[in-house]
Design a protein around this motif. Structure first.
Motif, PDB file in Angstrom:
ATOM      1  N   GLN A 285      31.829   8.022  82.083  1.00 64.72           N
ATOM      2  CA  GLN A 285      30.142   7.642  81.359  1.00 64.72           C
ATOM      3  C   GLN A 285      29.766   6.790  82.130  1.00 64.72           C
ATOM      4  O   GLN A 285      28.537   7.756  82.923  1.00 64.72           O
ATOM      5  CB  GLN A 285      29.836   6.613  80.709  1.00 64.72           C
ATOM      6  CG  GLN A 285      28.857   6.322  79.741  1.00 64.72           C
ATOM      7  CD  GLN A 285      27.846   7.314  79.220  1.00 64.72           C
ATOM      8  OE1 GLN A 285      28.488   8.606  78.711  1.00 64.72           O
ATOM      9  NE2 GLN A 285      27.133   7.410  79.742  1.00 64.72           N
ATOM     10  N   GLU A 286      30.269   6.140  83.526  1.00 62.35           N
ATOM     11  CA  GLU A 286      29.200   5.711  84.263  1.00 62.35           C
ATOM     12  C   GLU A 286      29.172   6.491  85.868  1.00 62.35           C
ATOM     13  O   GLU A 286      28.362   6.714  86.570  1.00 62.35           O
ATOM     14  CB  GLU A 286      30.190   4.548  86.092  1.00 62.35           C
ATOM     15  CG  GLU A 286      30.653   3.209  84.322  1.00 62.35           C
ATOM     16  CD  GLU A 286      28.829   2.698  84.267  1.00 62.35           C
ATOM     17  OE1 GLU A 286      28.555   2.417  85.365  1.00 62.35           O
ATOM     18  OE2 GLU A 286      28.839   2.483  83.528  1.00 62.35           O
ATOM     19  N   ALA A 287      30.118   8.142  85.819  1.00 64.96           N
ATOM     20  CA  ALA A 287      29.826   8.836  86.780  1.00 64.96           C
ATOM     21  C   ALA A 287      28.877  10.074  86.622  1.00 64.96           C
ATOM     22  O   ALA A 287      27.947  10.708  87.028  1.00 64.96           O
ATOM     23  CB  ALA A 287      30.892   9.639  86.554  1.00 64.96           C
ATOM     24  N   ALA A 288      28.807   9.996  85.031  1.00 62.72           N
ATOM     25  CA  ALA A 288      27.800  10.837  83.756  1.00 62.72           C
ATOM     26  C   ALA A 288      25.890   9.971  84.610  1.00 62.72           C
ATOM     27  O   ALA A 288      25.219  11.231  84.931  1.00 62.72           O
ATOM     28  CB  ALA A 288      27.589  11.022  82.402  1.00 62.72           C
TER      29      ALA A 288
ATOM     30  N   HIS B 210      21.907  11.328  91.232  1.00 66.26           N
ATOM     31  CA  HIS B 210      22.308  12.361  92.001  1.00 66.26           C
ATOM     32  C   HIS B 210      23.181  14.180  91.470  1.00 66.26           C
ATOM     33  O   HIS B 210      24.176  14.309  92.031  1.00 66.26           O
ATOM     34  CB  HIS B 210      23.278  11.763  92.558  1.00 66.26           C
ATOM     35  CG  HIS B 210      23.174  10.569  93.017  1.00 66.26           C
ATOM     36  ND1 HIS B 210      23.078   9.472  92.171  1.00 66.26           N
ATOM     37  CD2 HIS B 210      22.259   9.574  94.301  1.00 66.26           C
ATOM     38  CE1 HIS B 210      21.875   8.238  93.165  1.00 66.26           C
ATOM     39  NE2 HIS B 210      22.322   8.694  94.348  1.00 66.26           N
ATOM     40  N   PRO B 211      22.081  14.722  90.797  1.00 62.72           N
ATOM     41  CA  PRO B 211      22.714  16.023  90.526  1.00 62.72           C
ATOM     42  C   PRO B 211      23.414  16.494  91.363  1.00 62.72           C
ATOM     43  O   PRO B 211      23.881  18.020  90.938  1.00 62.72           O
ATOM     44  CB  PRO B 211      21.535  16.456  89.698  1.00 62.72           C
ATOM     45  CG  PRO B 211      20.028  16.069  90.957  1.00 62.72           C
ATOM     46  CD  PRO B 211      20.860  14.527  90.628  1.00 62.72           C
ATOM     47  N   HIS B 212      23.425  16.884  92.822  1.00 65.11           N
ATOM     48  CA  HIS B 212      23.918  18.056  93.259  1.00 65.11           C
ATOM     49  C   HIS B 212      25.002  17.281  94.767  1.00 65.11           C
ATOM     50  O   HIS B 212      24.960  17.598  94.573  1.00 65.11           O
ATOM     51  CB  HIS B 212      22.754  18.387  94.850  1.00 65.11           C
ATOM     52  CG  HIS B 212      21.691  18.946  93.812  1.00 65.11           C
ATOM     53  ND1 HIS B 212      21.637  20.523  93.050  1.00 65.11           N
ATOM     54  CD2 HIS B 212      19.968  17.483  93.741  1.00 65.11           C
ATOM     55  CE1 HIS B 212      20.542  20.127  92.952  1.00 65.11           C
ATOM     56  NE2 HIS B 212      19.656  19.239  93.200  1.00 65.11           N
TER      57      HIS B 212
ATOM     58  N   LEU C 125      30.284  14.937  91.259  1.00 66.46           N
ATOM     59  CA  LEU C 125      30.331  16.452  89.847  1.00 66.46           C
ATOM     60  C   LEU C 125      32.372  16.333  90.203  1.00 66.46           C
ATOM     61  O   LEU C 125      32.847  16.386  89.709  1.00 66.46           O
ATOM     62  CB  LEU C 125      29.982  17.318  90.258  1.00 66.46           C
ATOM     63  CG  LEU C 125      29.648  18.468  89.672  1.00 66.46           C
ATOM     64  CD1 LEU C 125      29.967  18.386  87.874  1.00 66.46           C
ATOM     65  CD2 LEU C 125      29.022  19.723  89.906  1.00 66.46           C
ATOM     66  N   SER C 126      32.622  15.999  90.835  1.00 68.11           N
ATOM     67  CA  SER C 126      34.315  16.406  90.769  1.00 68.11           C
ATOM     68  C   SER C 126      34.840  15.253  90.403  1.00 68.11           C
ATOM     69  O   SER C 126      35.906  15.815  89.565  1.00 68.11           O
ATOM     70  CB  SER C 126      35.064  16.884  92.798  1.00 68.11           C
ATOM     71  OG  SER C 126      35.574  16.625  93.141  1.00 68.11           O
ATOM     72  N   TYR C 127      34.229  14.319  90.983  1.00 63.15           N
ATOM     73  CA  TYR C 127      35.277  12.412  90.551  1.00 63.15           C
ATOM     74  C   TYR C 127      35.125  13.160  88.404  1.00 63.15           C
ATOM     75  O   TYR C 127      35.705  12.424  88.141  1.00 63.15           O
ATOM     76  CB  TYR C 127      34.288  12.150  90.751  1.00 63.15           C
ATOM     77  CG  TYR C 127      34.775  10.716  90.139  1.00 63.15           C
ATOM     78  CD1 TYR C 127      36.215  10.223  90.734  1.00 63.15           C
ATOM     79  CD2 TYR C 127      34.533   9.830  89.007  1.00 63.15           C
ATOM     80  CE1 TYR C 127      36.500   8.594  89.927  1.00 63.15           C
ATOM     81  CE2 TYR C 127      34.773   8.563  88.644  1.00 63.15           C
ATOM     82  CZ  TYR C 127      35.515   8.300  88.942  1.00 63.15           C
ATOM     83  OH  TYR C 127      36.078   6.662  88.248  1.00 63.15           O
ATOM     84  N   TYR C 128      33.735  13.182  88.601  1.00 65.36           N
ATOM     85  CA  TYR C 128      33.318  13.959  86.994  1.00 65.36           C
ATOM     86  C   TYR C 128      34.571  14.687  86.536  1.00 65.36           C
ATOM     87  O   TYR C 128      35.074  14.151  84.835  1.00 65.36           O
ATOM     88  CB  TYR C 128      31.683  14.073  86.400  1.00 65.36           C
ATOM     89  CG  TYR C 128      31.448  14.310  84.987  1.00 65.36           C
ATOM     90  CD1 TYR C 128      30.952  13.705  84.207  1.00 65.36           C
ATOM     91  CD2 TYR C 128      31.011  15.979  84.862  1.00 65.36           C
ATOM     92  CE1 TYR C 128      30.516  13.421  83.250  1.00 65.36           C
ATOM     93  CE2 TYR C 128      31.005  15.961  83.430  1.00 65.36           C
ATOM     94  CZ  TYR C 128      30.991  14.611  82.423  1.00 65.36           C
ATOM     95  OH  TYR C 128      30.423  15.413  81.310  1.00 65.36           O
ATOM     96  N   ARG C 129      34.631  15.992  86.836  1.00 64.40           N
ATOM     97  CA  ARG C 129      35.172  16.798  85.879  1.00 64.40           C
ATOM     98  C   ARG C 129      36.509  16.421  86.435  1.00 64.40           C
ATOM     99  O   ARG C 129      37.256  16.072  85.077  1.00 64.40           O
ATOM    100  CB  ARG C 129      35.162  18.041  86.926  1.00 64.40           C
ATOM    101  CG  ARG C 129      33.939  18.862  86.540  1.00 64.40           C
ATOM    102  CD  ARG C 129      34.159  20.397  87.605  1.00 64.40           C
ATOM    103  NE  ARG C 129      32.764  20.733  87.521  1.00 64.40           N
ATOM    104  CZ  ARG C 129      32.334  21.357  88.205  1.00 64.40           C
ATOM    105  NH1 ARG C 129      32.563  21.211  89.056  1.00 64.40           N
ATOM    106  NH2 ARG C 129      30.706  21.841  87.542  1.00 64.40           N
TER     107      ARG C 129
END
Length: 80
Positions: free
Chosen positions: A17-20, A26-28, A33-37
């Motif tokens: 949730q925090e990463a989202a 910071h969408p780019h 994004l790697s951490y989120y995945r």
């Protein structure tokens, strides 16, 4: 064991949730994004482990022919 798996799942879901939220502004950011995945995979694995041991965590994961979600202890009741 119940508390360990549930706590681990909660930690992964919090990080997810925090990463989202970070990615909203910071969408780019490829590292974020790697951490989120990674957190998505960890969360999925922890949820599957919990459900294999204790049954569905929520009514949304109830996939059996009967309503298994209501049987046994509720997630907050612990193993005792």
């Amino acid at each position: 064991m119940h508390d360990d798996v549930l706590t681990q799942l909660q930690m992964y879901d919090f990080a997810l949730q925090e990463a989202a939220l970070f990615l909203n502004s910071h969408p780019h950011d490829k590292e974020a994004l790697s951490y989120y995945r990674t957190m998505q995979c960890c969360s999925k694995q922890a949820r599957e482990e919990y459900e294999a041991l204790h049954g569905p965590l929520t009514n949304r994961e109830n996939n059996s022919c009967s309503w298994e979600y209501i049987h046994g202890k509720w997630p907050w009741e612990g193993d005792k």
